[in-house]
Design a protein around this motif. Structure first.
Motif, PDB file in Angstrom:
ATOM      1  N   MET A 143      38.836  33.129  29.211  1.00 36.35           N
ATOM      2  CA  MET A 143      40.013  32.393  28.758  1.00 36.35           C
ATOM      3  C   MET A 143      40.967  32.133  29.926  1.00 36.35           C
ATOM      4  O   MET A 143      41.509  31.035  30.082  1.00 36.35           O
ATOM      5  N   THR A 144      41.149  33.162  30.748  1.00 38.31           N
ATOM      6  CA  THR A 144      42.019  33.017  31.918  1.00 38.31           C
ATOM      7  C   THR A 144      41.420  32.025  32.913  1.00 38.31           C
ATOM      8  O   THR A 144      42.132  31.174  33.464  1.00 38.31           O
ATOM      9  N   ASP A 145      40.117  32.125  33.146  1.00 38.25           N
ATOM     10  CA  ASP A 145      39.462  31.206  34.079  1.00 38.25           C
ATOM     11  C   ASP A 145      39.618  29.759  33.628  1.00 38.25           C
ATOM     12  O   ASP A 145      39.843  28.862  34.454  1.00 38.25           O
ATOM     13  N   ALA A 146      39.504  29.525  32.329  1.00 37.52           N
ATOM     14  CA  ALA A 146      39.635  28.155  31.810  1.00 37.52           C
ATOM     15  C   ALA A 146      41.023  27.586  32.099  1.00 37.52           C
ATOM     16  O   ALA A 146      41.170  26.407  32.423  1.00 37.52           O
ATOM     17  N   ILE A 147      42.039  28.424  31.995  1.00 38.59           N
ATOM     18  CA  ILE A 147      43.411  27.975  32.241  1.00 38.59           C
ATOM     19  C   ILE A 147      43.654  27.749  33.722  1.00 38.59           C
ATOM     20  O   ILE A 147      44.206  26.723  34.144  1.00 38.59           O
ATOM     21  N   LEU A 148      43.235  28.705  34.544  1.00 40.66           N
ATOM     22  CA  LEU A 148      43.486  28.588  35.979  1.00 40.66           C
ATOM     23  C   LEU A 148      42.695  27.443  36.607  1.00 40.66           C
ATOM     24  O   LEU A 148      43.185  26.794  37.542  1.00 40.66           O
TER      25      LEU A 148
END
Length: 375
Positions: A143-148
């Motif tokens: 989820m974090t990777d998708a945002i960053l």
């Protein structure tokens, strides 16, 4: 004279070392030697230019090192403060130009994303502390990777919830579309996570309850900056736009779909696949908000199957807005049987709502706004 010149030049260098530039230093040294030669040749006065020259060179080196250390420290501070929560490309831009970072608070137009896991208590039931920690890491990492990867900024983690935003601390071009793409990537990542968990559970003879996510997207002005107390503060956002994003995540429960966006986000990224859900009045808001479900990306938006789906959906919505609840319920029932998973759940909810309104009968003060009673 040499000693006097040395003290004068050194005092100037300590007061304003940045004034001694790489271009001015050799010119100053050359000027000293030329002046000393002129005085000796024309006036018979002998002055040694070596000491003042060494003073100028030393001052330049001192100033250059001082400026280099200050810039390095500023870049290191920026990377430490934002490296874990901001996209690497944005961190690089901040490190190169730390003066663009406005400390304190400012009002900016942001795209805000709020996501939360559904039935987290049911998923965590029966898991040990170690297993629960592993699950949360496996969930939050993609989820974090998708945002960053879409140049977003992670505001905070609140248990299984994620708050993120776009267009701060630096300007992000086309940030609503990037937020929508991040939401779609998060949806795909959750599907992959559930598949891996199911395979791992099957290999051990157990069952894994699939994880479901709710996500709200909103666009509008926010206060962004260092929030907190004098003892501890974080770079964060506040404002009605943030609160509405959280409420839209809650609205996704009522519609039994995963991604719900405000009309402002849909208008800023109209080329994605959207389904009009009408107007809702969320808890804590007096004015209704037009909301849309995100069905897919831009390639899906031009597909024949989606175009037919959207036309049937819009026709159902027109029947509802006109107060023809039985016709709207029939349209929702037909869509529930024809659309792919997981979308039938949306139309089951809408059919139940329309049939309930049909039983109540049309009222003079009827409004198509859906008043949501829970967050």
């Amino acid at each position: 004279v040499a000693a006097f010149s040395f003290l004068l030049i050194m005092s100037l260098l300590f007061v304003a070392p940045p004034l001694v530039s790489a271009a001015a230093t050799p010119l100053a040294v050359a000027g000293l030697f030329a002046g000393a030669f002129y005085l000796f040749d024309r006036r018979g006065v002998l002055l040694d230019p070596s000491y003042p020259s060494l003073a100028i060179i030393g001052g330049y080196l001192f100033g250059a090192v001082t400026l280099w250390r200050a810039e390095t420290s500023a870049r290191r501070h920026v990377r430490q403060a934002f490296g874990k929560f901001v996209a690497p490309a944005v961190v690089d831009r901040l490190a190169e130009h730390p003066e663009r970072l406005v400390l304190g608070g400012e009002t900016r137009e942001l795209t805000v994303l709020f996501s939360d896991l559904r039935n987290f208590s049911g998923i965590s039931e029966g898991l040990s502390a170690r297993e629960l920690t592993q699950f949360m890491n496996e969930y939050l990492t993609p989820m974090t990777d998708a945002i960053l990867e879409e140049e977003g900024t992670i505001d905070k983690y609140m248990g299984d919830a994620v708050l993120a935003f776009w267009n701060a601390p630096l300007d992000i071009e086309d940030h609503p579309r990037k937020a929508v793409r991040a939401a779609l990537t998060m949806r795909e990542a959750l599907v992959s996570l559930n598949k891996r968990r199911a395979e791992a559970a099957a290999s051990s003879g157990n069952d894994a309850q699939p994880a479901a996510m709710g996500l709200g997207l909103n666009l509008g002005p926010c206060s962004v900056g260092n929030m907190g107390s004098i003892r501890r503060f974080d770079y964060s956002i506040l404002g009605d736009t943030v609160n509405l994003a959280s409420r839209l995540e809650g609205a996704s429960k009522a519609f039994q779909t995963d991604i719900v966006a405000s009309g402002a986000v849909r208008d800023a990224a109209p080329d994605f696949s959207w389904l009009d859900l009408g107007r809702v009045r969320v808890v804590g808001k007096s004015e209704p908000t037009r909301v849309f479900a995100l069905a897919g990306d831009r390639s899906m938006a031009v597909s024949d199957s989606y175009v037919r789906w959207r036309k049937s959906h819009d026709l159902m919505r027109q029947e509802y807005e006109s107060g023809r609840f039985e016709a709207a319920a029939k349209g929702a029932s037909a869509l529930a049987r024809s659309v792919p998973e997981p979308w039938p759940a949306l139309y089951v909810v809408l059919e139940q709502r329309y049939r309930g309104l049909a039983r109540e009968g049309s009222q003079d003060n009827w409004s198509s706004v859906w008043n949501l009673s829970s967050k």
